[in-house]
Design a protein around this motif. Structure first.
Motif, PDB file in Angstrom:
ATOM      1  N   ARG A   1       0.848  -1.192   0.000  1.00  9.51           N
ATOM      2  CA  ARG A   1       0.000   0.000   0.000  1.00  9.51           C
ATOM      3  C   ARG A   1       0.880   1.237   0.000  1.00  9.51           C
ATOM      4  O   ARG A   1       1.865   1.305   0.725  1.00  9.51           O
ATOM      5  N   ASN A   2       0.527   2.218  -0.829  1.00 11.09           N
ATOM      6  CA  ASN A   2       1.175   3.519  -0.804  1.00 11.09           C
ATOM      7  C   ASN A   2       0.259   4.472  -0.061  1.00 11.09           C
ATOM      8  O   ASN A   2      -0.907   4.625  -0.423  1.00 11.09           O
ATOM      9  N   LEU A   3       0.777   5.095   0.947  1.00 10.22           N
ATOM     10  CA  LEU A   3      -0.018   6.013   1.750  1.00 10.22           C
ATOM     11  C   LEU A   3       0.496   7.434   1.552  1.00 10.22           C
ATOM     12  O   LEU A   3       1.697   7.673   1.557  1.00 10.22           O
ATOM     13  N   THR A   4      -0.439   8.351   1.390  1.00 11.69           N
ATOM     14  CA  THR A   4      -0.063   9.764   1.334  1.00 11.69           C
ATOM     15  C   THR A   4      -0.942  10.530   2.295  1.00 11.69           C
ATOM     16  O   THR A   4      -2.077  10.142   2.575  1.00 11.69           O
ATOM     17  N   LEU A   5      -0.421  11.617   2.774  1.00 15.32           N
ATOM     18  CA  LEU A   5      -1.130  12.415   3.753  1.00 15.32           C
ATOM     19  C   LEU A   5      -2.361  13.079   3.132  1.00 15.32           C
ATOM     20  O   LEU A   5      -3.391  13.195   3.777  1.00 15.32           O
ATOM     21  N   ILE A   6      -2.274  13.481   1.888  1.00 19.83           N
ATOM     22  CA  ILE A   6      -3.404  14.148   1.229  1.00 19.83           C
ATOM     23  C   ILE A   6      -4.603  13.222   1.175  1.00 19.83           C
ATOM     24  O   ILE A   6      -5.723  13.633   1.420  1.00 19.83           O
ATOM     25  N   LYS A   7      -4.393  11.966   0.870  1.00 19.22           N
ATOM     26  CA  LYS A   7      -5.497  11.023   0.791  1.00 19.22           C
ATOM     27  C   LYS A   7      -6.170  10.878   2.149  1.00 19.22           C
ATOM     28  O   LYS A   7      -7.385  10.813   2.243  1.00 19.22           O
ATOM     29  N   GLN A   8      -5.375  10.866   3.205  1.00 21.28           N
ATOM     30  CA  GLN A   8      -5.943  10.754   4.539  1.00 21.28           C
ATOM     31  C   GLN A   8      -6.786  11.981   4.868  1.00 21.28           C
ATOM     32  O   GLN A   8      -7.852  11.857   5.467  1.00 21.28           O
ATOM     33  N   VAL A   9      -6.329  13.158   4.475  1.00 18.91           N
ATOM     34  CA  VAL A   9      -7.102  14.379   4.728  1.00 18.91           C
ATOM     35  C   VAL A   9      -8.413  14.314   3.965  1.00 18.91           C
ATOM     36  O   VAL A   9      -9.477  14.645   4.504  1.00 18.91           O
TER      37      VAL A   9
END
Length: 146
Positions: A101-109
């Motif tokens: 999984r690639n996680l980015t902060l923008i997606k979490q926001v």
């Protein structure tokens, strides 16, 4: 051969001035860049302060206008943060099954903004739950800033 003591060694004044300008230009550029960075940080702090006030307004009044304004303000904050040289960090995680999984902060926001919208639509959600989601969004934005 006679050495004349009247001959003065001449230094080209343009070379001296160019050397002096080069030193002052470097310090001037450093000063400008540090002031620009301070201005950008203060601008981000002001946006975060306005965002916090708008989040409290969303929790208190539960109107869609306030929610739309809050979302615009979050988007503006993220745009400012990314444009001013704050990099987005991507991370990889592996699950127990071996999935990547690639996680980015923008997606979490974005996910938290969607959750906030759903909570606002649900009349049964308490103001504390809405404030909790707003607090999580603020925390993610603070992580983006740092």
């Amino acid at each position: 051969m006679k050495v004349n003591q009247d001959i003065k060694s001449t230094i080209d004044p343009t070379k001296v001035q160019a050397h002096q300008r080069k030193g002052s230009t470097t310090s001037f550029q450093q000063t400008v860049s540090s002031e620009k960075q301070k201005l950008q940080e203060s601008q981000l702090q002001q946006l975060l302060k306005d965002l916090t006030a708008q989040g409290e307004k969303v929790a208190r009044f539960r109107s869609f206008q306030d929610l739309a304004k809050y979302k615009r303000m979050v988007r503006q904050f993220m745009d400012e943060a990314v444009q001013n040289g704050l990099s987005l960090e991507q991370s990889r995680s592996w699950s127990m099954n071996g999935d990547n999984r690639n996680l980015t902060l923008i997606k979490q926001v974005d996910e938290h903004l969607i959750q906030l919208t759903d909570d606002l639509l649900d009349e049964q959600k308490s103001t504390i739950d809405i404030l909790d989601v707003i607090g999580e969004i603020k925390g993610l934005l603070l992580n983006l800033q740092v």
